[in-house]
Design a protein around this motif. Structure first.
Motif, PDB file in Angstrom:
ATOM      1  N   GLU A 219     -10.953 -28.766  51.927  1.00  0.00           N
ATOM      2  CA  GLU A 219     -10.208 -29.305  53.073  1.00  0.00           C
ATOM      3  C   GLU A 219      -8.800 -29.729  52.626  1.00  0.00           C
ATOM      4  O   GLU A 219      -7.841 -29.656  53.375  1.00  0.00           O
ATOM      5  N   CYS A 220      -8.684 -30.184  51.385  1.00  0.00           N
ATOM      6  CA  CYS A 220      -7.397 -30.646  50.848  1.00  0.00           C
ATOM      7  C   CYS A 220      -6.380 -29.517  50.877  1.00  0.00           C
ATOM      8  O   CYS A 220      -5.267 -29.655  51.385  1.00  0.00           O
ATOM      9  N   GLU A 221      -6.794 -28.377  50.358  1.00  0.00           N
ATOM     10  CA  GLU A 221      -5.910 -27.219  50.280  1.00  0.00           C
ATOM     11  C   GLU A 221      -5.490 -26.782  51.686  1.00  0.00           C
ATOM     12  O   GLU A 221      -4.346 -26.397  51.924  1.00  0.00           O
ATOM     13  N   ALA A 222      -6.447 -26.871  52.633  1.00  0.00           N
ATOM     14  CA  ALA A 222      -6.173 -26.400  53.994  1.00  0.00           C
ATOM     15  C   ALA A 222      -5.078 -27.231  54.677  1.00  0.00           C
ATOM     16  O   ALA A 222      -4.321 -26.706  55.491  1.00  0.00           O
ATOM     17  N   VAL A 223      -4.993 -28.522  54.369  1.00  0.00           N
ATOM     18  CA  VAL A 223      -4.006 -29.363  55.071  1.00  0.00           C
ATOM     19  C   VAL A 223      -2.745 -29.605  54.241  1.00  0.00           C
ATOM     20  O   VAL A 223      -1.779 -30.189  54.740  1.00  0.00           O
ATOM     21  N   CYS A 224      -2.739 -29.181  52.989  1.00  0.00           N
ATOM     22  CA  CYS A 224      -1.620 -29.563  52.119  1.00  0.00           C
ATOM     23  C   CYS A 224      -0.290 -28.982  52.616  1.00  0.00           C
ATOM     24  O   CYS A 224      -0.128 -27.767  52.700  1.00  0.00           O
ATOM     25  N   PRO A 225       0.691 -29.833  52.933  1.00  0.00           N
ATOM     26  CA  PRO A 225       1.965 -29.327  53.429  1.00  0.00           C
ATOM     27  C   PRO A 225       2.720 -28.533  52.372  1.00  0.00           C
ATOM     28  O   PRO A 225       3.542 -27.682  52.702  1.00  0.00           O
ATOM     29  N   ALA A 226       2.455 -28.806  51.097  1.00  0.00           N
ATOM     30  CA  ALA A 226       3.180 -28.119  50.030  1.00  0.00           C
ATOM     31  C   ALA A 226       2.381 -26.929  49.506  1.00  0.00           C
ATOM     32  O   ALA A 226       2.780 -26.318  48.515  1.00  0.00           O
ATOM     33  N   GLU A 227       1.290 -26.611  50.164  1.00  0.00           N
ATOM     34  CA  GLU A 227       0.427 -25.476  49.790  1.00  0.00           C
ATOM     35  C   GLU A 227       0.026 -25.509  48.319  1.00  0.00           C
ATOM     36  O   GLU A 227       0.062 -24.482  47.628  1.00  0.00           O
ATOM     37  N   ILE A 228      -0.358 -26.689  47.845  1.00  0.00           N
ATOM     38  CA  ILE A 228      -0.857 -26.796  46.470  1.00  0.00           C
ATOM     39  C   ILE A 228      -2.236 -26.125  46.432  1.00  0.00           C
ATOM     40  O   ILE A 228      -3.099 -26.421  47.254  1.00  0.00           O
ATOM     41  N   SER A 229      -2.415 -25.234  45.479  1.00  0.00           N
ATOM     42  CA  SER A 229      -3.653 -24.475  45.421  1.00  0.00           C
ATOM     43  C   SER A 229      -4.775 -25.302  44.790  1.00  0.00           C
ATOM     44  O   SER A 229      -4.563 -26.007  43.796  1.00  0.00           O
ATOM     45  N   ALA A 230      -5.978 -25.166  45.355  1.00  0.00           N
ATOM     46  CA  ALA A 230      -7.129 -25.896  44.805  1.00  0.00           C
ATOM     47  C   ALA A 230      -7.527 -25.371  43.421  1.00  0.00           C
ATOM     48  O   ALA A 230      -8.292 -26.022  42.718  1.00  0.00           O
TER      49      ALA A 230
END
Lengths: 253, 639
Positions: A219-230
């Motif tokens: 879920e973190c990756e899905a909302v990250c505005p900076a598109e930080i990869s999991a």
């Protein structure tokens, strides 16, 4: 455009909060989500009602200060954007919109939609840096860093520290935030001397502050505005495992 | 009574001044450093780098910011890059060239010695940032990459994608976090400076409101360092963050610090045009885009065809036409004014005709879309998100917007104001950019001041303060605290009908019209007549809900708008009295037939440092003559 808003109102950390209903009337489709709230707030002030408190500063998606959960999604619908970059043209006229603060045990609510994210600062203070006394640096080109590695470090370094990752995670885990910093610094040659202590101290501080564990919800990756990869989380896990083994070996002597 | 300003510029040849000054500066020995408390206000590039570096030296530092974290200061939004005279490109760059470009870019209205020092330490900044892990762009061989920027013909700009400010700030924030962890710095986020405490003529403390609890308290210190940014938000709409404000520097001005050149404001040429009255801020599109984008408008007035339907022959690439040698990379003030000119002629594009095209079609043909995406991808995304348009296919529409303020508190070579103990860094001071700042120089100045200048120069003051610690029981602290409480109470008690925002918008529009890209004697007089009554209405008809002992954003905003309403007058007065055009200050009365700025070096080759003299009295203009020993004053030419 017109909208029905369900907004979380809470006087302070110690009082109970609740959703309250508001109408957003005559909102231009070109307005941003926060500008829509500005318009609602001006209306509230005119009616002698206290405006809705929410955080924002740069309003261009880089400072990481804005922090709303819109219709159940941290930073609202759409990929790779902060709340301030959400535009009303994305919503249907007449739609009901639910607005809540970021929720995580480590982010106590300060007022209405404002939360306290100082836990993130404490994680960085625990080791999220390269110690480099001012004035003692060698020439910048004395350490060549391949473009691929530099680019990957930059991808991790792009984290804006907004906290959406922890707010979106069912476990309120801060792993993506920590992984981004660990990867940014750990990928670079300058970051090697403190690599082990850095990961140990950051992860332990993260745990102590009440953030949960990662159980691969993404879920973190899905909302990250900076598109930080999991995938950076795997790097974090690897670094932490190595650090723990080293610590164990050191303890045995 | 005017005061003679002593900039304390070291004697000797320009290139030796900083080395000489460091050798001759006073030192505070390590045992004594521990005895000093330094209050740093602001945690942007200048504040964070200063706080971290001063703590490394052993001083006790307290650092304050109004944001919820030091990492969110507005330096974070700087996109394009940071200049440094490294000459890594072998294209003829040098410290002198960076110095000269900056002096010339500033239209010969900055202090030679300060600018030379800035150029000199620029190379150290890059070294320092790389050591901290700032991921600057690199070539495939692993060495650092550079790009060119407005106002320069060499490639000396270092960058981290379109997020250079973010990466540099995170570097400084991490150094600060290290020092917080070590106990050298105590950080106070969500804390806003509301006043400065002067004891026996020296800056010895600040009064701060805790924005979470509303508590107002004072902090004593041996020196105060203001790194609180610029005042661009006096125009309401600007590229600054919402919270940026003039309060800290304006409060210091009211306590005796001189405010220098407030009329020098920078209008950035490449911003997304204004959409409507709902708009809360303007978004910058980095100037680096001008490396590959071509600026044009239709040759015909009232053109209604889509941009791709307009043939080459009917386009006016006005920057390339007017400034063939610099073309699209003309300095910011010139590019902005040219955009205004073509729009005033009725050739502007987009809603309201307030826009010009920034076209990438040719670069995409030449380099391929992938290369353009690599260079500017995030900027194109921002543009798409805000306007709904795809700039890979249709030209961007841009228009100038307020971006940076060159004016600020007057400081000497040590970065100390005329109030002993009060030091001012970064955008908050006036020192290095003259009447116009070149692109990628703000980051350079913020970090130069914080990492390399103040750690050395503050000792010149502190060495005189051993054994002179001021007791927090001094009545001055109580007195200022009471004044601040009274002011806050007053804001809450007016209970009128208008919000602080509505006053701010009205003020912003007024100063944008009369003190924006083009200024006239009549317009400025008109503004000066209108600001007073608007301020009076503010204090009679303001509506702030909620209380003092809680988080209250309306109250925070009201306090900032109250200061803007006073400061705007000072800015317009300065613009009125500076009867010349220079850099960002363009007076319509002083221009050539082709519309270029005409400086008046005979009467205005000086810094005007305004001195507060009371609420209803005209401030006094103190003069620091600018002496140029190493460059010849010339009309700036970018043709």
């Amino acid at each position: 455009m017109n909208f029905k808003l369900k907004v979380w109102r809470q006087q302070n950390e110690n009082t109970a909060g609740q959703f309250r209903d508001y109408e957003a009337i005559n909102i231009p489709a070109e307005a941003s989500f926060l500008e829509m709230l500005d318009i609602v707030n001006e209306g509230l002030i005119a009616r002698q009602e206290e405006p809705i408190a929410f955080d924002s500063d740069c309003r261009e998606g880089i400072c990481g200060m804005c922090s709303l959960v819109v219709n159940g999604i941290a930073h609202g619908p759409g990929k790779a954007k902060t709340t301030c970059q959400l535009y009303m043209r994305r919503f249907q006229d007449g739609e009901t919109i639910w607005i809540e603060p970021f929720r995580a045990a480590a982010f106590p609510i300060v007022k209405d939609l404002i939360v306290d994210r100082s836990a993130f600062d404490r994680i960085i203070q625990a080791g999220g840096y390269i110690t480099a006394r001012t004035g003692s640096a060698p020439d910048a080109n004395s350490i060549p860093i391949g473009k691929t590695v530099a680019d990957l470090a930059m991808e991790a370094a792009a984290c804006i520290g907004c906290g959406a990752c922890a707010a979106a995670c069912p476990n309120s885990s801060a792993m993506l935030f920590v992984a981004a910093k660990i990867s940014h610094l750990g990928l670079l040659p300058q970051g090697q001397p403190e690599r082990t202590s850095r990961v140990r101290n950051m992860v332990r501080t993260m745990d102590a502050l009440g953030f949960g564990s990662c159980t691969n919800h993404y879920e973190c990756e899905a909302v990250c505005p900076a598109e930080i990869s999991a995938t950076f989380i795997s790097r974090l896990n690897r670094d932490y495992a190595v650090a723990s083994i080293r610590e164990g070996l050191a303890a045995r002597g | 009574m005017t005061t003679q300003l002593d900039a304390r510029i070291p004697s000797g040849p320009l290139a030796d001044k900083w080395t000489k000054h460091r050798a001759e500066s006073k030192l505070v020995n390590p045992n004594n450093k521990r005895k000093f408390d330094i209050l740093v206000v602001g945690s942007g590039l200048a504040g964070a780098s200063a706080a971290a570096s001063l703590a490394e030296l052993g001083y006790h530092v307290k650092c304050f910011c109004f944001q919820d974290s030091a990492r969110r200061a507005h330096s974070i939004a700087a996109q394009g890059g940071i200049n440094a005279a490294k000459n890594y490109q072998n294209d003829g760059d040098s410290v002198f060239r960076l110095f000269y470009d900056t002096i010339k870019g500033g239209d010969f209205r900055s202090r030679e010695a300060n600018v030379y020092r800035l150029a000199e330490v620029s190379a150290n900044i890059i070294d320092q940032c790389v050591a901290q892990g700032v991921p600057f762009a690199r070539e495939y061989g692993g060495l650092l990459a550079n790009r060119s920027f407005g106002g320069a013909q060499v490639s000396r700009t270092f960058y981290a994608r379109g997020q250079t400010g973010q990466q540099l700030l995170l570097g400084a924030y991490q150094a600060l976090s290290d020092q917080i962890n070590m106990g050298g710095v105590k950080m106070f986020p969500r804390s806003e400076l509301l006043d400065l405490v002067i004891v026996d003529g020296h800056a010895k403390g600040i009064v701060v409101r805790d924005l979470k609890t509303g508590e107002i308290s004072s902090f004593p210190g041996d020196a105060v360092v203001l790194a609180t940014g610029g005042y661009g938000n006096v125009f309401y709409l600007s590229t600054n963050a919402r919270g940026c404000n003039v309060s800290a520097t304006y409060r210091a001005y009211k306590r005796g610090a001189f405010f220098a050149n407030p009329c020098y404001t920078q209008i950035h040429p490449t911003c997304i045009p204004v959409g409507g009255p709902y708009q809360s801020k303007l978004t910058l599109m980095s100037e680096s885009l001008r490396n590959d984008g071509r600026v044009w408008v239709p040759k015909n007035k009232g053109e209604s065809r889509r941009p791709d339907q307009i043939p080459e022959a009917e386009r006016d690439y006005y920057l390339e036409r007017k400034y063939p040698s610099f073309g699209n990379l003309a300095p910011r003030d010139i590019a902005s004014r040219s955009a205004k000119e073509v729009c005033d002629e009725g050739r502007g594009v987009g809603p309201g005709g307030l826009g010009v095209y920034l076209d990438f079609a040719e670069s995409i043909r030449r380099l391929g879309e992938q290369t353009i995406r690599e260079r500017y991808g995030n900027l194109f995304d921002i543009y798409h998100n805000i306007t709904g348009e795809n700039a890979y296919q249709v030209p961007m529409r841009i228009y100038p917007a307020v971006h940076y303020t060159m004016g600020g508190l007057w400081v000497d070579y040590n970065l100390m104001s005329n109030v002993p103990g009060l030091h001012v860094l970064g955008e908050a001071n006036f020192s290095d950019h003259g009447a116009n700042r070149l692109g990628a120089s703000a980051l350079m100045q913020g970090l130069a001041d914080g990492y390399f200048v103040i750690p050395c120069t503050i000792a010149n003051y502190l060495a005189t303060q051993l054994g002179k610690k001021v007791s927090p029981d001094r009545p001055e602290f109580r007195a200022v605290e009471e004044e601040v409480r009274g002011r806050v109470k007053k804001l809450l008690s007016i209970k009128g009908k208008r919000s602080a925002t509505s006053f701010h918008q009205e003020l912003g529009l007024l100063v944008w019209e009369q003190c924006g890209m083009a200024r006239s004697r009549d317009g400025l007089k008109d503004a000066l007549q209108k600001i007073g009554p608007l301020r009076e209405e503010f204090w009679e008809n303001l509506n702030v809900l909620g209380g003092q002992q809680e988080l209250n954003q309306s109250l925070e905003q009201a306090g900032r708008v109250a200061d803007f309403l006073e400061f705007a007058e000072l800015m317009c007065l300065d613009a009125l009295e500076r009867e010349e055009s220079c850099g960002g200050h363009f007076r319509v009365e002083y221009q050539t037939e082709e519309g270029e700025a005409v400086r008046n070096d005979k009467d205005f080759c000086h810094v005007t440092a305004w001195q507060y003299t009371g609420p209803d009295s005209k401030p006094v203009a103190n003069i620091e003559p600018l002496v140029f020993e190493n460059v010849k004053l010339a009309q700036r030419s970018y043709k």
